[in-house]
Design a protein around this motif. Structure first.
Motif: not given
Length: 162
Positions: A7-18, A26-34
């Motif tokens: 839940n502390t993660v806010t940015y996931t830029n290109y995390t699972f690319t390719n 999975t359920t994504l935390p509401n902390s995500f902004a980007d």
């Protein structure tokens, strides 16, 4: 399968690319902004996760997800949808584009299976090629002041305004 994200993660830029074998999320935390590019080119992904309500950026989030068939609900507050569903060739159903969106450039480019009524409430300042490469009949509705301009980005007349 995607691991659980704290839940502390806010940015996931290109995390699972390719991650071309990624099928389940999975359920994504509401902390995500980007979520920019988070699932870029995950060609086996068939179902998108629920987009957390605090997300502002969906830049290229599902670009190239060629097995994705239904777009997830886009929360009001998202501003950037540049290339969000670009080349999602199995996408048949779009979700409502909220009024908060300011960039729709290439959002549905190359979505050759999209055959739906797309409700657009946004009046984006950037929308080039939003529907370029779509091949099926698509109807645009909504409160956007730019529905005609968005329809014209298809360049082939298959996108109409109702």
């Amino acid at each position: 399968t995607m691991p659980t994200i704290p839940n502390t993660v806010t940015y996931t830029n290109y995390t699972f690319t390719n991650c071309q074998a990624l099928v389940n999320t999975t359920t994504l935390p509401n902390s995500f902004a980007d979520m920019s590019g988070m699932f870029y080119n995950c060609s086996a992904l068939k179902t998108a996760p629920i987009i957390p309500k605090n997300v502002k950026m969906l830049y290229q989030t599902f670009l190239g997800c060629s097995s994705l068939t239904v777009a997830p609900e886009i929360p009001n507050g998202v501003t950037d949808m540049l290339g969000t569903f670009c080349y999602c060739i199995s996408l048949t159903t779009a979700s409502i584009i909220p009024s908060s969106v300011t960039d729709m450039k290439e959002t549905f480019r190359g979505c050759t299976s999209l055959i739906d009524t797309v409700t657009i409430n946004a009046s984006p300042s950037s929308y080039d090629m939003s529907f370029l490469g779509t091949t099926k009949p698509i109807t645009l509705t909504g409160t956007s002041s730019k529905l005609s301009e968005l329809a014209a980005t298809a360049k082939n007349g298959n996108v109409i305004v109702k």
